[in-house]
Design an enzyme around this catalytic site. Structure first.
Site, PDB file in Angstrom:
ATOM      1  N   GLU A 128       0.864  -1.191  -0.219  1.00 19.92           N
ATOM      2  CA  GLU A 128       0.015  -0.076  -0.157  1.00 19.92           C
ATOM      3  C   GLU A 128       0.987   1.322  -0.015  1.00 19.92           C
ATOM      4  OE1 GLU A 128      -2.554  -0.550   3.342  1.00 19.92           O
ATOM      5  OE2 GLU A 128      -3.908  -1.981   2.365  1.00 19.92           O
TER       6      GLU A 128
ATOM      7  N   GLU B 185      -6.048 -10.888  -1.024  1.00 24.91           N
ATOM      8  CA  GLU B 185      -6.938 -10.660   0.052  1.00 24.91           C
ATOM      9  C   GLU B 185      -8.359 -10.629  -0.315  1.00 24.91           C
ATOM     10  OE1 GLU B 185      -5.461  -7.309   2.619  1.00 24.91           O
ATOM     11  OE2 GLU B 185      -3.325  -7.483   1.874  1.00 24.91           O
TER      12      GLU B 185
HETATM   13  C1  GLA Z   1      -4.697  -4.494   4.339  1.00 26.90           C
HETATM   14  C2  GLA Z   1      -3.643  -5.267   4.824  1.00 26.90           C
HETATM   15  C3  GLA Z   1      -4.113  -6.700   5.175  1.00 26.90           C
HETATM   16  C4  GLA Z   1      -5.348  -6.526   6.346  1.00 26.90           C
HETATM   17  C5  GLA Z   1      -6.256  -5.788   5.950  1.00 26.90           C
HETATM   18  C6  GLA Z   1      -7.576  -5.405   6.815  1.00 26.90           C
HETATM   19  O1  GLA Z   1      -5.410  -5.000   3.215  1.00 26.90           O
HETATM   20  O2  GLA Z   1      -2.917  -5.590   3.722  1.00 26.90           O
HETATM   21  O3  GLA Z   1      -3.111  -7.283   5.915  1.00 26.90           O
HETATM   22  O4  GLA Z   1      -4.651  -5.746   7.447  1.00 26.90           O
HETATM   23  O5  GLA Z   1      -5.772  -4.381   5.138  1.00 26.90           O
HETATM   24  O6  GLA Z   1      -7.555  -6.367   7.550  1.00 26.90           O
END
Ligand code: GLA
Length: 404
Positions: free
Chosen positions: A207, A316
């Site tokens: 990020e 994710e």
């Molecule tokens: C981001 C992070 C993850 C997690 C999510 C929220 O996407 O990369 O590791 O912390 O936020 O749970």
């Protein structure tokens, strides 16, 4: 006319004739529940049982074994629960630690402070929180995504200060470059030495692109102590260190959310890293919603990154909904099917170079998106239960998706 006393034996006889005429497959009275039933149960018609799905006895990892890995995010609590881990081992061939491999879990603050000045450029780490999980992975032939080495969040401020305290003065660039290098070196070497081959992808930087309030290149500045201490090239350095200490068994990834919105910026920001040969792929988090088009959100971005020379992973995945409207679970199943369908087709057609999809959590009640029920399983009557979303992810032919 029959009197009441004559009517009873006649009715009994009729019932006997009817019962004798039952075929083998019809439900006999003895098959009725023996427990007392409530009046509403007596009155409501027997629901027609749903025909069993053709994918019912298959597993996610078998369904996609020739196409990509299927992973799940797990916490240490999940890892100590046999019921959950049986499902994880049965359905998935990869997992990601939800939190345990992040800097705030691996950094040992007390030891960092006590060890000064030696620890000034050599922070002390603790690996106790990931050992159990890595052992499970090793013993069961599962892969692990290493998540994450360098991130503005879940990396405590004290890690950036001269005396390793929350309120201390931030370190200079040279010190932080050394801390970053030492941190990456220690994490990678620990995993590579103790659990060779288990980690197959590292999220080296997480990020770092923020097109809303980032710098002129779109690099995240806000609350970003890496940017504050090192500057925008912290990204280049993190990847250079990861490449330097990698034994070559894992690919190096940049990971981000809303990739469909900022894919051109991501590719631009990573240009120098790619030119230096220090990155292999881009991880698309894919925290999505039931109103999203999966083709736009996942397939198009994956194709774009592929055409720019990157491997891609969905890292994710969860598809949530803020409403609990009727039919929402069915819509969610359609969305999961769409995503898996388009991605699988894209991979098979050679348009997408993607080798792993990870769902961000095992069951709704453990999801970070509280109340949005974004996952494939839920707890029902005290047990882990497959949701329609699971059948969607399996591309159950009974679920119809709009094709475009
Ligand atoms: C981001 C992070 C993850 C997690 C999510 C929220 O996407 O990369 O590791 O912390 O936020 O749970």
């Amino acid at each position: 006319m029959f009197s009441k006393t004559r009517l009873i034996p006649v009715l009994c006889l009729c019932i006997c004739i009817l019962l004798a005429g039952c075929t083998k497959d019809e439900k006999k009275p003895t098959e009725q529940p023996t427990e007392p039933v409530t009046p509403t149960e007596v009155l409501s018609p027997t629901p027609t049982p749903e025909p069993e799905s053709v994918v019912e006895h298959m597993t996610l990892k078998d369904r996609y074994k020739d196409v990509f890995k299927i992973g799940v995010a797990v916490s240490n609590t999940t890892m100590h629960n046999k019921e959950y881990m049986d499902v994880v081992k049965e359905q998935f061939n990869s997992f990601t630690f939800e939190n345990e491999m992040k800097p705030d879990s691996l950094l040992n603050r007390t030891a960092c402070q006590k060890g000064l000045p030696d620890t000034d450029t050599e922070p002390v780490l603790q690996f106790i929180g990931i050992q159990n999980g890595l052992t499970i992975a090793k013993q069961n032939g599962m892969g692990v995504r290493g998540h994450t080495l360098c991130w503005y969040s879940q990396t405590p401020r004290w890690f950036f200060t001269k005396d390793y305290t929350d309120s201390g003065e931030l370190c200079d660039r040279e010190t932080m470059l050394k801390r970053l290098e030492s941190y990456i070196k220690q994490v990678m070497e620990f995993c590579q030495t103790e659990y060779p081959g288990v980690i197959y992808a590292w999220d080296v930087v997480n990020e770092a692109v923020d097109i809303g309030s980032g710098d002129s290149d779109g690099i995240r500045k806000e609350k970003n102590n890496w940017y504050a201490t090192i500057g925008p090239d912290f990204i280049d350095y993190a990847f250079a260190f990861a490449r330097k200490y990698s034994d070559g068994t894992a690919k190096l990834y940049y990971n981000d959310y809303n990739c469909y919105d900022k894919m051109a910026s991501i590719v631009r920001v990573l240009k120098s890293v790619q030119e230096a040969g220090n990155i292999d792929g881009i991880g698309m988090q894919c925290h999505l919603g039931t109103m999203d088009s999966m083709r736009d959100r996942a397939y198009k971005a994956a194709k774009y990154f592929t055409s720019n020379g990157y491997c891609v992973q969905i890292t994710e995945l969860d598809i949530g909904s803020k409403t609990r409207a009727e039919g929402i679970e069915k819509l969610q199943a359609i969305r999961y099917k769409e995503l898996f369908y388009y991605v699988e087709q894209g991979v098979k057609a050679g348009e997408i170079n993607l080798d792993s999809i990870t769902v961000w959590g095992l069951y709704d009640e453990a999801s970070w998106r509280t109340g949005e029920n974004p996952l494939l399983y839920k707890r029902s009557v005290g047990k882990l239960t497959k949701k329609p979303a699971w059948y969607g992810a399996m591309q159950d032919p009974a679920i119809e998706i709009p094709l475009n």
